[in-house]
Scaffold this motif. Structure first.
Motif, PDB file in Angstrom:
ATOM      1  N   GLY A 239       0.785  -1.224   0.000  1.00 39.81           N
ATOM      2  CA  GLY A 239       0.000   0.000   0.000  1.00 39.81           C
ATOM      3  C   GLY A 239       0.814   1.268   0.000  1.00 39.81           C
ATOM      4  N   THR A 240       2.101   1.181   0.333  1.00 42.23           N
ATOM      5  CA  THR A 240       2.949   2.370   0.298  1.00 42.23           C
ATOM      6  C   THR A 240       3.664   2.513  -1.040  1.00 42.23           C
ATOM      7  N   ALA A 241       3.191   1.761  -2.041  1.00 47.38           N
ATOM      8  CA  ALA A 241       3.685   1.894  -3.418  1.00 47.38           C
ATOM      9  C   ALA A 241       2.465   1.886  -4.334  1.00 47.38           C
ATOM     10  N   PHE A 242       1.575   2.828  -4.103  1.00 44.98           N
ATOM     11  CA  PHE A 242       0.225   2.845  -4.664  1.00 44.98           C
ATOM     12  C   PHE A 242       0.176   2.619  -6.170  1.00 44.98           C
ATOM     13  N   SER A 243       0.993   3.279  -6.952  1.00 45.13           N
ATOM     14  CA  SER A 243       0.933   3.159  -8.412  1.00 45.13           C
ATOM     15  C   SER A 243       1.741   1.982  -8.946  1.00 45.13           C
ATOM     16  N   PHE A 244       2.296   1.181  -8.055  1.00 43.92           N
ATOM     17  CA  PHE A 244       3.218   0.125  -8.484  1.00 43.92           C
ATOM     18  C   PHE A 244       2.696  -1.241  -8.037  1.00 43.92           C
ATOM     19  N   ARG A 245       3.453  -2.022  -7.298  1.00 44.66           N
ATOM     20  CA  ARG A 245       3.022  -3.379  -6.962  1.00 44.66           C
ATOM     21  C   ARG A 245       2.118  -3.372  -5.738  1.00 44.66           C
ATOM     22  N   ASP A 246       1.025  -2.633  -5.873  1.00 42.10           N
ATOM     23  CA  ASP A 246       0.009  -2.557  -4.824  1.00 42.10           C
ATOM     24  C   ASP A 246      -1.126  -3.509  -5.212  1.00 42.10           C
ATOM     25  N   PRO A 247      -1.420  -4.530  -4.406  1.00 45.90           N
ATOM     26  CA  PRO A 247      -2.408  -5.545  -4.786  1.00 45.90           C
ATOM     27  C   PRO A 247      -3.861  -5.121  -4.581  1.00 45.90           C
ATOM     28  N   ALA A 248      -4.128  -3.905  -4.156  1.00 50.98           N
ATOM     29  CA  ALA A 248      -5.509  -3.484  -3.926  1.00 50.98           C
ATOM     30  C   ALA A 248      -6.237  -3.264  -5.257  1.00 50.98           C
ATOM     31  N   MET A 249      -7.529  -3.596  -5.292  1.00 51.26           N
ATOM     32  CA  MET A 249      -8.313  -3.483  -6.525  1.00 51.26           C
ATOM     33  C   MET A 249      -8.409  -2.030  -6.994  1.00 51.26           C
ATOM     34  N   ASP A 250      -8.509  -1.062  -6.054  1.00 51.26           N
ATOM     35  CA  ASP A 250      -8.614   0.331  -6.485  1.00 51.26           C
ATOM     36  C   ASP A 250      -7.304   0.802  -7.102  1.00 51.26           C
ATOM     37  N   ALA A 251      -6.185   0.208  -6.686  1.00 51.18           N
ATOM     38  CA  ALA A 251      -4.890   0.583  -7.253  1.00 51.18           C
ATOM     39  C   ALA A 251      -4.701   0.004  -8.646  1.00 51.18           C
ATOM     40  N   THR A 252      -5.320  -1.147  -8.933  1.00 50.48           N
ATOM     41  CA  THR A 252      -5.170  -1.789 -10.245  1.00 50.48           C
ATOM     42  C   THR A 252      -6.323  -1.437 -11.193  1.00 50.48           C
ATOM     43  N   HIS A 253      -7.160  -0.479 -10.800  1.00 54.20           N
ATOM     44  CA  HIS A 253      -8.228   0.047 -11.658  1.00 54.20           C
ATOM     45  C   HIS A 253      -9.150  -1.056 -12.174  1.00 54.20           C
ATOM     46  N   GLY A 254      -9.626  -1.872 -11.221  1.00 56.80           N
ATOM     47  CA  GLY A 254     -10.626  -2.888 -11.530  1.00 56.80           C
ATOM     48  C   GLY A 254     -10.083  -4.213 -12.002  1.00 56.80           C
ATOM     49  N   ARG A 255      -8.800  -4.304 -12.285  1.00 57.81           N
ATOM     50  CA  ARG A 255      -8.208  -5.578 -12.702  1.00 57.81           C
ATOM     51  C   ARG A 255      -7.955  -6.463 -11.483  1.00 57.81           C
ATOM     52  N   THR A 256      -8.124  -7.744 -11.662  1.00 54.36           N
ATOM     53  CA  THR A 256      -7.763  -8.665 -10.594  1.00 54.36           C
ATOM     54  C   THR A 256      -6.250  -8.620 -10.426  1.00 54.36           C
ATOM     55  N   PRO A 257      -5.766  -8.264  -9.243  1.00 54.55           N
ATOM     56  CA  PRO A 257      -4.315  -8.106  -9.057  1.00 54.55           C
ATOM     57  C   PRO A 257      -3.546  -9.384  -9.392  1.00 54.55           C
ATOM     58  N   VAL A 258      -2.433  -9.210 -10.072  1.00 55.85           N
ATOM     59  CA  VAL A 258      -1.542 -10.313 -10.415  1.00 55.85           C
ATOM     60  C   VAL A 258      -0.366 -10.278  -9.442  1.00 55.85           C
ATOM     61  N   GLU A 259      -0.154 -11.355  -8.732  1.00 59.03           N
ATOM     62  CA  GLU A 259       0.944 -11.387  -7.765  1.00 59.03           C
ATOM     63  C   GLU A 259       2.276 -11.494  -8.508  1.00 59.03           C
ATOM     64  N   ARG A 260       3.088 -10.476  -8.378  1.00 60.32           N
ATOM     65  CA  ARG A 260       4.385 -10.449  -9.054  1.00 60.32           C
ATOM     66  C   ARG A 260       5.494 -10.514  -8.008  1.00 60.32           C
ATOM     67  N   ASP A 261       6.165 -11.633  -7.965  1.00 62.46           N
ATOM     68  CA  ASP A 261       7.217 -11.825  -6.981  1.00 62.46           C
ATOM     69  C   ASP A 261       8.431 -10.955  -7.303  1.00 62.46           C
ATOM     70  N   LEU A 262       9.205 -10.689  -6.283  1.00 58.40           N
ATOM     71  CA  LEU A 262      10.450  -9.948  -6.450  1.00 58.40           C
ATOM     72  C   LEU A 262      11.539 -10.957  -6.793  1.00 58.40           C
ATOM     73  N   SER A 263      11.805 -11.113  -8.101  1.00 59.59           N
ATOM     74  CA  SER A 263      12.740 -12.142  -8.536  1.00 59.59           C
ATOM     75  C   SER A 263      13.919 -11.610  -9.337  1.00 59.59           C
ATOM     76  N   GLY A 264      13.942 -10.304  -9.598  1.00 58.04           N
ATOM     77  CA  GLY A 264      15.054  -9.755 -10.369  1.00 58.04           C
ATOM     78  C   GLY A 264      15.017  -8.245 -10.400  1.00 58.04           C
ATOM     79  N   ALA A 265      16.008  -7.656 -11.056  1.00 60.82           N
ATOM     80  CA  ALA A 265      16.129  -6.200 -11.104  1.00 60.82           C
ATOM     81  C   ALA A 265      14.924  -5.546 -11.765  1.00 60.82           C
TER      82      ALA A 265
END
Length: 256
Positions: free
Chosen positions: A64-90
Protein backbone atom coordinates in the motif's frame (compact mmCIF):
# COMPACT_ATOMS: atom_id res chain seq x y z
CA UNK A 1 12.04 1.86 4.94
CA UNK A 2 11.93 5.56 4.02
CA UNK A 3 10.13 8.11 1.86
CA UNK A 4 11.38 8.21 -1.72
CA UNK A 5 12.89 11.46 -3.02
CA UNK A 6 10.30 11.76 -5.79
CA UNK A 7 9.54 15.45 -6.06
CA UNK A 8 9.82 17.83 -3.13
CA UNK A 9 7.00 16.96 -0.73
CA UNK A 10 6.90 13.15 -0.89
CA UNK A 11 10.17 12.95 1.05
CA UNK A 12 8.67 14.97 3.92
CA UNK A 13 6.85 13.46 6.87
CA UNK A 14 3.25 14.74 7.26
CA UNK A 15 4.09 16.82 10.34
CA UNK A 16 6.47 18.87 8.16
CA UNK A 17 3.83 19.72 5.53
CA UNK A 18 2.77 23.35 5.18
CA UNK A 19 -0.90 22.29 4.82
CA UNK A 20 -3.15 19.83 6.65
CA UNK A 21 -3.54 17.52 3.64
CA UNK A 22 -1.37 16.54 0.70
CA UNK A 23 -1.90 18.05 -2.76
CA UNK A 24 -4.40 16.31 -5.05
CA UNK A 25 -1.80 15.27 -7.62
CA UNK A 26 0.37 13.56 -5.01
CA UNK A 27 -2.62 11.72 -3.58
CA UNK A 28 -3.69 10.47 -7.01
CA UNK A 29 -0.28 9.19 -8.01
CA UNK A 30 1.27 8.17 -4.69
CA UNK A 31 -1.81 7.35 -2.61
CA UNK A 32 -2.52 8.55 0.90
CA UNK A 33 0.67 6.98 2.28
CA UNK A 34 3.11 8.40 -0.28
CA UNK A 35 5.89 6.36 -1.86
CA UNK A 36 7.80 4.86 1.04
CA UNK A 37 9.16 1.36 1.07
CA UNK A 38 12.09 -0.88 1.91
CA UNK A 39 15.06 0.07 -0.21
CA UNK A 40 18.29 1.99 -0.51
CA UNK A 41 19.35 5.34 -1.92
CA UNK A 42 22.63 6.51 -3.40
CA UNK A 43 23.49 10.19 -3.77
CA UNK A 44 26.26 12.16 -5.45
CA UNK A 45 27.09 15.77 -4.75
CA UNK A 46 28.42 16.94 -8.11
CA UNK A 47 31.54 19.18 -8.36
CA UNK A 48 29.61 21.97 -10.11
CA UNK A 49 30.03 25.60 -8.99
CA UNK A 50 26.45 25.54 -7.64
CA UNK A 51 24.90 22.94 -5.35
CA UNK A 52 23.66 19.98 -7.42
CA UNK A 53 22.81 16.57 -6.00
CA UNK A 54 21.87 13.45 -7.94
CA UNK A 55 20.10 10.59 -6.17
CA UNK A 56 18.85 7.15 -7.13
CA UNK A 57 16.47 5.24 -4.90
CA UNK A 58 15.86 1.52 -5.44
CA UNK A 59 12.86 0.00 -3.65
CA UNK A 60 10.93 -3.21 -3.25
CA UNK A 61 7.89 -1.30 -4.57
CA UNK A 62 5.23 -3.62 -3.12
CA UNK A 63 2.21 -2.93 -0.92
CA UNK A 64 0.00 0.00 0.00
CA UNK A 65 2.95 2.37 0.30
CA UNK A 66 3.68 1.89 -3.42
CA UNK A 67 0.22 2.85 -4.66
CA UNK A 68 0.93 3.16 -8.41
CA UNK A 69 3.22 0.12 -8.48
CA UNK A 70 3.02 -3.38 -6.96
CA UNK A 71 0.01 -2.56 -4.82
CA UNK A 72 -2.41 -5.54 -4.79
CA UNK A 73 -5.51 -3.48 -3.93
CA UNK A 74 -8.31 -3.48 -6.52
CA UNK A 75 -8.61 0.33 -6.48
CA UNK A 76 -4.89 0.58 -7.25
CA UNK A 77 -5.17 -1.79 -10.25
CA UNK A 78 -8.23 0.05 -11.66
CA UNK A 79 -10.63 -2.89 -11.53
CA UNK A 80 -8.21 -5.58 -12.70
CA UNK A 81 -7.76 -8.67 -10.59
CA UNK A 82 -4.31 -8.11 -9.06
CA UNK A 83 -1.54 -10.31 -10.42
CA UNK A 84 0.94 -11.39 -7.76
CA UNK A 85 4.38 -10.45 -9.05
CA UNK A 86 7.22 -11.83 -6.98
CA UNK A 87 10.45 -9.95 -6.45
CA UNK A 88 12.74 -12.14 -8.54
CA UNK A 89 15.05 -9.75 -10.37
CA UNK A 90 16.13 -6.20 -11.10
CA UNK A 91 13.13 -5.69 -13.39
CA UNK A 92 10.75 -6.12 -10.45
CA UNK A 93 12.21 -3.22 -8.47
CA UNK A 94 11.01 0.38 -8.28
CA UNK A 95 13.56 3.00 -9.38
CA UNK A 96 13.35 6.64 -8.29
CA UNK A 97 15.98 8.98 -9.80
CA UNK A 98 16.20 12.69 -8.92
CA UNK A 99 18.45 15.66 -9.62
CA UNK A 100 18.14 18.97 -7.77
CA UNK A 101 20.13 22.21 -7.97
CA UNK A 102 20.17 25.15 -5.57
CA UNK A 103 21.05 28.72 -6.48
CA UNK A 104 21.65 31.71 -4.21
CA UNK A 105 20.03 34.50 -6.20
CA UNK A 106 20.93 37.12 -3.58
CA UNK A 107 21.93 37.10 0.07
CA UNK A 108 18.24 36.88 0.91
CA UNK A 109 16.85 34.68 -1.91
CA UNK A 110 17.34 31.00 -2.76
CA UNK A 111 15.96 28.99 -5.68
CA UNK A 112 15.88 25.18 -5.85
CA UNK A 113 14.94 23.35 -9.08
CA UNK A 114 14.45 19.61 -9.38
CA UNK A 115 13.33 16.85 -11.74
CA UNK A 116 12.54 13.30 -10.69
CA UNK A 117 10.77 10.14 -11.72
CA UNK A 118 9.55 6.75 -10.57
CA UNK A 119 9.52 3.66 -12.81
CA UNK A 120 8.51 0.14 -11.88
CA UNK A 121 6.03 -2.72 -12.44
CA UNK A 122 2.42 -2.68 -11.26
CA UNK A 123 0.05 -5.48 -10.26
CA UNK A 124 -2.61 -5.01 -12.97
CA UNK A 125 -0.88 -7.46 -15.32
CA UNK A 126 2.10 -9.79 -15.67
CA UNK A 127 4.22 -7.35 -17.69
CA UNK A 128 2.66 -3.95 -16.98
CA UNK A 129 4.63 -0.92 -15.83
CA UNK A 130 4.04 2.50 -14.31
CA UNK A 131 6.06 5.60 -15.19
CA UNK A 132 5.86 8.88 -13.26
CA UNK A 133 7.75 12.04 -14.24
CA UNK A 134 7.88 15.29 -12.33
CA UNK A 135 9.45 18.72 -11.99
CA UNK A 136 9.47 21.03 -8.98
CA UNK A 137 10.60 24.50 -7.99
CA UNK A 138 11.08 26.17 -4.61
CA UNK A 139 11.91 29.83 -3.96
CA UNK A 140 12.40 31.51 -0.62
CA UNK A 141 13.07 35.04 0.54
CA UNK A 142 14.15 35.61 4.12
CA UNK A 143 14.89 39.05 5.49
CA UNK A 144 18.59 39.71 6.25
CA UNK A 145 17.33 40.97 9.61
CA UNK A 146 15.24 37.85 10.26
CA UNK A 147 14.75 36.77 13.86
CA UNK A 148 13.89 33.15 14.45
CA UNK A 149 13.42 32.69 10.71
CA UNK A 150 10.81 35.46 10.35
CA UNK A 151 9.75 37.27 8.25
CA UNK A 152 9.91 35.15 5.08
CA UNK A 153 8.06 34.40 1.85
CA UNK A 154 8.28 31.02 0.07
CA UNK A 155 6.77 29.58 -3.11
CA UNK A 156 6.64 25.89 -4.02
CA UNK A 157 5.30 24.19 -7.15
CA UNK A 158 5.27 20.61 -8.39
CA UNK A 159 3.95 19.13 -11.64
CA UNK A 160 3.61 15.37 -12.21
CA UNK A 161 2.62 13.09 -15.09
CA UNK A 162 1.80 9.37 -14.83
CA UNK A 163 1.39 6.60 -17.40
CA UNK A 164 -0.16 3.50 -15.83
CA UNK A 165 -0.20 0.45 -18.11
CA UNK A 166 -2.99 -2.01 -17.34
CA UNK A 167 -3.33 -5.66 -18.22
CA UNK A 168 -6.32 -7.40 -19.75
CA UNK A 169 -8.89 -8.96 -17.42
CA UNK A 170 -11.46 -11.01 -19.40
CA UNK A 171 -13.33 -11.85 -16.19
CA UNK A 172 -14.24 -8.19 -15.79
CA UNK A 173 -14.43 -7.53 -19.58
CA UNK A 174 -11.42 -5.23 -19.48
CA UNK A 175 -8.73 -4.98 -22.15
CA UNK A 176 -5.27 -3.45 -21.97
CA UNK A 177 -5.03 0.33 -21.84
CA UNK A 178 -2.76 3.08 -20.55
CA UNK A 179 -4.27 5.40 -17.96
CA UNK A 180 -2.72 8.85 -18.10
CA UNK A 181 -2.93 11.42 -15.31
CA UNK A 182 -1.24 14.75 -14.80
CA UNK A 183 -1.57 17.66 -12.44
CA UNK A 184 0.17 20.28 -10.39
CA UNK A 185 -0.07 22.39 -7.27
CA UNK A 186 1.39 25.72 -6.29
CA UNK A 187 1.58 27.15 -2.80
CA UNK A 188 2.76 30.41 -1.24
CA UNK A 189 3.63 30.92 2.42
CA UNK A 190 4.13 34.26 4.18
CA UNK A 191 5.70 34.25 7.61
CA UNK A 192 4.53 37.75 8.49
CA UNK A 193 5.36 37.67 12.21
CA UNK A 194 7.43 35.41 14.39
CA UNK A 195 5.43 32.22 14.89
CA UNK A 196 2.66 33.15 12.41
CA UNK A 197 2.38 31.90 8.81
CA UNK A 198 -0.43 32.42 6.30
CA UNK A 199 -0.60 30.19 3.22
CA UNK A 200 -2.50 29.70 -0.02
CA UNK A 201 -2.41 26.61 -2.26
CA UNK A 202 -4.03 25.87 -5.60
CA UNK A 203 -4.43 22.32 -7.01
CA UNK A 204 -5.34 20.90 -10.41
CA UNK A 205 -5.39 17.27 -11.53
CA UNK A 206 -6.97 15.44 -14.45
CA UNK A 207 -6.87 12.08 -16.24
CA UNK A 208 -8.29 10.18 -19.20
CA UNK A 209 -11.37 7.96 -18.89
CA UNK A 210 -10.73 4.34 -17.96
CA UNK A 211 -12.70 1.27 -19.04
CA UNK A 212 -13.41 0.09 -15.50
CA UNK A 213 -15.43 3.13 -14.41
CA UNK A 214 -15.61 6.00 -16.94
CA UNK A 215 -17.44 8.10 -14.32
CA UNK A 216 -14.96 7.48 -11.50
CA UNK A 217 -15.01 10.74 -9.52
CA UNK A 218 -11.43 10.14 -8.42
CA UNK A 219 -10.11 10.15 -12.00
CA UNK A 220 -12.01 13.12 -13.38
CA UNK A 221 -10.75 16.69 -13.48
CA UNK A 222 -10.58 18.23 -10.03
CA UNK A 223 -9.53 21.63 -8.68
CA UNK A 224 -9.02 22.88 -5.14
CA UNK A 225 -8.15 26.15 -3.42
CA UNK A 226 -6.85 26.05 0.17
CA UNK A 227 -6.03 29.06 2.35
CA UNK A 228 -4.67 28.43 5.84
CA UNK A 229 -3.25 30.07 8.94
CA UNK A 230 -0.69 28.47 11.24
CA UNK A 231 0.48 29.55 14.68
CA UNK A 232 3.63 28.03 16.19
CA UNK A 233 3.46 28.47 19.99
CA UNK A 234 6.86 26.75 20.20
CA UNK A 235 9.39 24.96 18.03
CA UNK A 236 7.64 21.66 18.75
CA UNK A 237 3.95 22.53 18.30
CA UNK A 238 1.55 24.25 15.94
CA UNK A 239 -2.13 25.13 15.62
CA UNK A 240 -3.47 25.25 12.05
CA UNK A 241 -6.78 26.32 10.53
CA UNK A 242 -7.40 25.45 6.87
CA UNK A 243 -10.31 25.79 4.45
CA UNK A 244 -10.73 23.76 1.25
CA UNK A 245 -12.97 24.59 -1.68
CA UNK A 246 -13.11 21.65 -4.09
CA UNK A 247 -14.63 21.46 -7.53
CA UNK A 248 -14.82 18.24 -9.51
CA UNK A 249 -16.36 17.70 -12.92
CA UNK A 250 -18.02 14.55 -11.58
CA UNK A 251 -19.06 15.59 -8.06
CA UNK A 252 -19.62 19.35 -8.21
CA UNK A 253 -18.56 21.64 -5.37
CA UNK A 254 -17.52 20.58 -1.88
CA UNK A 255 -16.29 22.62 1.07
CA UNK A 256 -14.41 21.53 4.15
Amino acid sequence: QFFAACGRQNAQHPHAWAFVDEPLVLNRMFGGEGIRNVGTQLSWLTPLPFYTEMTLGVFNGEGGTAFSFRDPAMDATHGRTPVERDLSGAGDLLYVPRIASSFDLTDAQTLVLGVSGAVGPNDSGSYTQTRIYGADAYWKWKSPKAHGGFPFVSWQTEALHRDYETGADPTNALTTETLTDWGLYSQVLWGFHEGWVVGLRGDYVTGNDGQYDPNDIYRGTRERVSPNLTWYPSEFSKVRLQYNFDHGDRFGDEQS
